[in-house]
Design a protein around this motif. Structure first.
Motif, PDB file in Angstrom:
ATOM      1  N   LYS A  21      -0.223 -29.782  32.536  1.00 51.07           N
ATOM      2  CA  LYS A  21      -1.452 -30.426  32.045  1.00 51.07           C
ATOM      3  C   LYS A  21      -1.107 -31.701  31.276  1.00 51.07           C
ATOM      4  CE  LYS A  21      -4.976 -29.747  28.439  1.00 51.07           C
ATOM      5  NZ  LYS A  21      -6.171 -30.332  29.075  1.00 51.07           N
ATOM      6  N   ARG A  22      -0.117 -31.598  30.387  1.00 48.12           N
ATOM      7  CA  ARG A  22       0.263 -32.755  29.576  1.00 48.12           C
ATOM      8  C   ARG A  22       0.757 -33.903  30.466  1.00 48.12           C
ATOM      9  NH1 ARG A  22       3.047 -30.136  26.119  1.00 48.12           N
ATOM     10  NH2 ARG A  22       5.077 -30.346  27.115  1.00 48.12           N
ATOM     11  N   TRP A  23       1.573 -33.581  31.470  1.00 49.77           N
ATOM     12  CA  TRP A  23       2.094 -34.628  32.350  1.00 49.77           C
ATOM     13  C   TRP A  23       0.972 -35.242  33.189  1.00 49.77           C
ATOM     14  CZ3 TRP A  23       2.295 -35.676  37.544  1.00 49.77           C
ATOM     15  CH2 TRP A  23       3.104 -36.753  37.912  1.00 49.77           C
ATOM     16  N   LEU A  24       0.132 -34.413  33.772  1.00 50.98           N
ATOM     17  CA  LEU A  24      -0.970 -34.923  34.592  1.00 50.98           C
ATOM     18  C   LEU A  24      -1.874 -35.838  33.784  1.00 50.98           C
ATOM     19  CD1 LEU A  24      -1.901 -31.703  36.604  1.00 50.98           C
ATOM     20  CD2 LEU A  24      -1.082 -33.851  37.596  1.00 50.98           C
ATOM     21  N   GLU A  25      -2.227 -35.423  32.577  1.00 48.65           N
ATOM     22  CA  GLU A  25      -3.128 -36.225  31.768  1.00 48.65           C
ATOM     23  C   GLU A  25      -2.455 -37.497  31.263  1.00 48.65           C
ATOM     24  OE1 GLU A  25      -4.855 -33.522  28.904  1.00 48.65           O
ATOM     25  OE2 GLU A  25      -6.462 -33.018  30.329  1.00 48.65           O
ATOM     26  N   SER A  26      -1.124 -37.500  31.177  1.00 49.77           N
ATOM     27  CA  SER A  26      -0.419 -38.707  30.750  1.00 49.77           C
ATOM     28  C   SER A  26      -0.504 -39.811  31.792  1.00 49.77           C
ATOM     29  CB  SER A  26       1.052 -38.393  30.462  1.00 49.77           C
ATOM     30  OG  SER A  26       1.780 -38.210  31.668  1.00 49.77           O
ATOM     31  N   THR A  27      -0.868 -39.471  33.024  1.00 51.49           N
ATOM     32  CA  THR A  27      -1.059 -40.495  34.052  1.00 51.49           C
ATOM     33  C   THR A  27      -2.340 -41.292  33.814  1.00 51.49           C
ATOM     34  OG1 THR A  27      -2.352 -39.129  35.582  1.00 51.49           O
ATOM     35  CG2 THR A  27       0.062 -38.983  35.745  1.00 51.49           C
ATOM     36  N   THR A  28      -3.199 -40.807  32.959  1.00 48.61           N
ATOM     37  CA  THR A  28      -4.537 -41.340  32.648  1.00 48.61           C
ATOM     38  C   THR A  28      -5.514 -41.171  33.810  1.00 48.61           C
ATOM     39  OG1 THR A  28      -4.281 -43.669  33.381  1.00 48.61           O
ATOM     40  CG2 THR A  28      -3.483 -43.094  31.164  1.00 48.61           C
ATOM     41  N   ARG A  29      -5.095 -40.501  34.864  1.00 48.58           N
ATOM     42  CA  ARG A  29      -5.944 -40.338  36.045  1.00 48.58           C
ATOM     43  C   ARG A  29      -6.467 -38.916  36.200  1.00 48.58           C
ATOM     44  NH1 ARG A  29      -5.013 -43.916  40.142  1.00 48.58           N
ATOM     45  NH2 ARG A  29      -6.951 -43.044  40.972  1.00 48.58           N
ATOM     46  N   GLU A 180       9.205 -35.618  32.367  1.00 48.60           N
ATOM     47  CA  GLU A 180       8.078 -35.300  31.499  1.00 48.60           C
ATOM     48  C   GLU A 180       8.022 -36.215  30.280  1.00 48.60           C
ATOM     49  OE1 GLU A 180       7.202 -31.021  30.715  1.00 48.60           O
ATOM     50  OE2 GLU A 180       8.975 -30.723  31.966  1.00 48.60           O
ATOM     51  N   SER A 181       9.189 -36.670  29.814  1.00 52.75           N
ATOM     52  CA  SER A 181       9.216 -37.521  28.626  1.00 52.75           C
ATOM     53  C   SER A 181       9.002 -38.993  28.959  1.00 52.75           C
ATOM     54  CB  SER A 181      10.556 -37.353  27.896  1.00 52.75           C
ATOM     55  OG  SER A 181      11.628 -37.824  28.699  1.00 52.75           O
ATOM     56  N   LEU A 182       9.155 -39.364  30.227  1.00 57.72           N
ATOM     57  CA  LEU A 182       9.021 -40.761  30.617  1.00 57.72           C
ATOM     58  C   LEU A 182       7.588 -41.026  31.069  1.00 57.72           C
ATOM     59  CD1 LEU A 182      10.816 -43.295  30.887  1.00 57.72           C
ATOM     60  CD2 LEU A 182      11.090 -42.710  33.303  1.00 57.72           C
ATOM     61  N   VAL A 183       6.689 -40.963  30.109  1.00 57.34           N
ATOM     62  CA  VAL A 183       5.265 -41.136  30.404  1.00 57.34           C
ATOM     63  C   VAL A 183       4.667 -42.102  29.395  1.00 57.34           C
ATOM     64  CG1 VAL A 183       4.998 -38.848  31.452  1.00 57.34           C
ATOM     65  CG2 VAL A 183       4.639 -39.139  28.976  1.00 57.34           C
ATOM     66  N   ILE A 184       3.459 -42.509  29.665  1.00 51.83           N
ATOM     67  CA  ILE A 184       2.768 -43.419  28.768  1.00 51.83           C
ATOM     68  C   ILE A 184       2.591 -42.764  27.395  1.00 51.83           C
ATOM     69  CG2 ILE A 184       0.474 -42.617  29.488  1.00 51.83           C
ATOM     70  CD1 ILE A 184      -0.441 -45.533  29.263  1.00 51.83           C
ATOM     71  N   GLY A 186       0.892 -41.855  23.719  1.00 53.13           N
ATOM     72  CA  GLY A 186      -0.468 -41.545  23.316  1.00 53.13           C
ATOM     73  C   GLY A 186      -1.221 -42.781  22.855  1.00 53.13           C
ATOM     74  N   GLU A 187      -0.505 -43.684  22.170  1.00 53.22           N
ATOM     75  CA  GLU A 187      -1.130 -44.921  21.689  1.00 53.22           C
ATOM     76  C   GLU A 187      -1.604 -45.780  22.859  1.00 53.22           C
ATOM     77  OE1 GLU A 187       0.050 -48.876  19.035  1.00 53.22           O
ATOM     78  OE2 GLU A 187       1.542 -47.322  19.491  1.00 53.22           O
ATOM     79  N   HIS A 188      -0.752 -45.963  23.854  1.00 54.03           N
ATOM     80  CA  HIS A 188      -1.122 -46.801  24.991  1.00 54.03           C
ATOM     81  C   HIS A 188      -2.170 -46.119  25.873  1.00 54.03           C
ATOM     82  CE1 HIS A 188       2.911 -48.963  24.370  1.00 54.03           C
ATOM     83  NE2 HIS A 188       1.934 -49.739  23.932  1.00 54.03           N
ATOM     84  N   ARG A 189      -2.098 -44.815  25.943  1.00 57.02           N
ATOM     85  CA  ARG A 189      -3.125 -44.095  26.696  1.00 57.02           C
ATOM     86  C   ARG A 189      -4.495 -44.312  26.057  1.00 57.02           C
ATOM     87  NH1 ARG A 189      -3.302 -37.545  27.367  1.00 57.02           N
ATOM     88  NH2 ARG A 189      -5.442 -37.410  28.097  1.00 57.02           N
ATOM     89  N   GLY A 190      -4.547 -44.327  24.728  1.00 53.65           N
ATOM     90  CA  GLY A 190      -5.805 -44.577  24.034  1.00 53.65           C
ATOM     91  C   GLY A 190      -6.370 -45.952  24.341  1.00 53.65           C
ATOM     92  N   VAL A 191      -5.494 -46.945  24.476  1.00 55.92           N
ATOM     93  CA  VAL A 191      -5.938 -48.290  24.821  1.00 55.92           C
ATOM     94  C   VAL A 191      -6.616 -48.296  26.189  1.00 55.92           C
ATOM     95  CG1 VAL A 191      -5.167 -50.638  25.377  1.00 55.92           C
ATOM     96  CG2 VAL A 191      -4.206 -49.434  23.392  1.00 55.92           C
TER      97      VAL A 191
END
Length: 201
Positions: A21-29, A180-184, A186-191
């Motif tokens: 879930k965390r990885w999927l949501e880190s894609t922002t898609r 899993e660690s090489l993702v966007i 949280g700060e940039h995802r918020g942008v």
């Protein structure tokens, strides 16, 4: 399997679902809002085998966002195993479950995702999302899908359109701890999310 081994496997499975879930949501898609066994998610992720009076559940579900997949739904199975030797068996069952789910609720089954921390069936990799492969493994579970043991009887009952639909909707995603660690962040995802929210107004 002992009770302690079963509890350990269940805890590892739950950890895999959270990490997926965390990885999927880190894609922002992806908005993976249904996670088994969270109570609100259980009913949405549960289906019934047509024969044998048994249920099965996917691990995750939710909506895809933006672009060509915007608004589409998905169900996902997550396999966080140290020993991948039995992954082909689990994938076979997953394909049959996707077929059953699609026939039951086609409007909810836009995408089926298989997420694992190890590849499997490498010699057959290019075929794992083909209609022929889906058909083979739906038939392998014919007693629960069609209520018959005879292969010829099951072949006469199979819905070829549903087989093709499932094949078209399959995603194979292989993860690793470093990936899993090489993702966007949280700060940039918020942008990104703020940008999309303003654009929608």
């Amino acid at each position: 399997m002992t009770r302690i081994e079963g509890e350990s496997a269940q805890a590892k499975g739950a950890d895999g679902a959270r990490r997926a879930k965390r990885w999927l949501e880190s894609t922002t898609r992806v908005n993976a809002q249904w996670v088994n066994p969270d109570p609100p998610a259980v009913a949405k992720l549960r289906f019934s085998w047509p024969h044998g009076n048994q249920n099965f559940s996917f691990d995750l579900g939710g909506l895809l966002r933006y672009g060509e997949y915007d608004g589409q739904m998905f169900f996902a199975e997550c396999k966080n195993y140290d020993n991948p030797n039995d992954l082909p068996t689990h994938y076979s069952k997953f394909l049959a479950q996707c077929y059953v789910a699609y026939l039951d609720k086609p409007g909810m089954c836009d995408n089926f995702m298989w997420l694992a921390w190890s590849p499997h069936s490498i010699q057959k990799w290019s075929k794992l999302t083909s209609a022929d492969y889906v058909r083979e493994h739906v038939l392998a579970h014919r007693s629960r899908v069609f209520g018959v043991e005879d292969l010829a009887e099951a072949e006469a009952l199979i819905d070829e359109a549903a087989v093709s639909a499932v094949a078209d909707r399959l995603w194979l995603i292989i993860l690793s701890e470093k990936q899993e660690s090489l993702v966007i962040s949280g700060e940039h995802r918020g942008v990104i999310e703020n940008y999309e929210a303003r654009r929608a107004v």
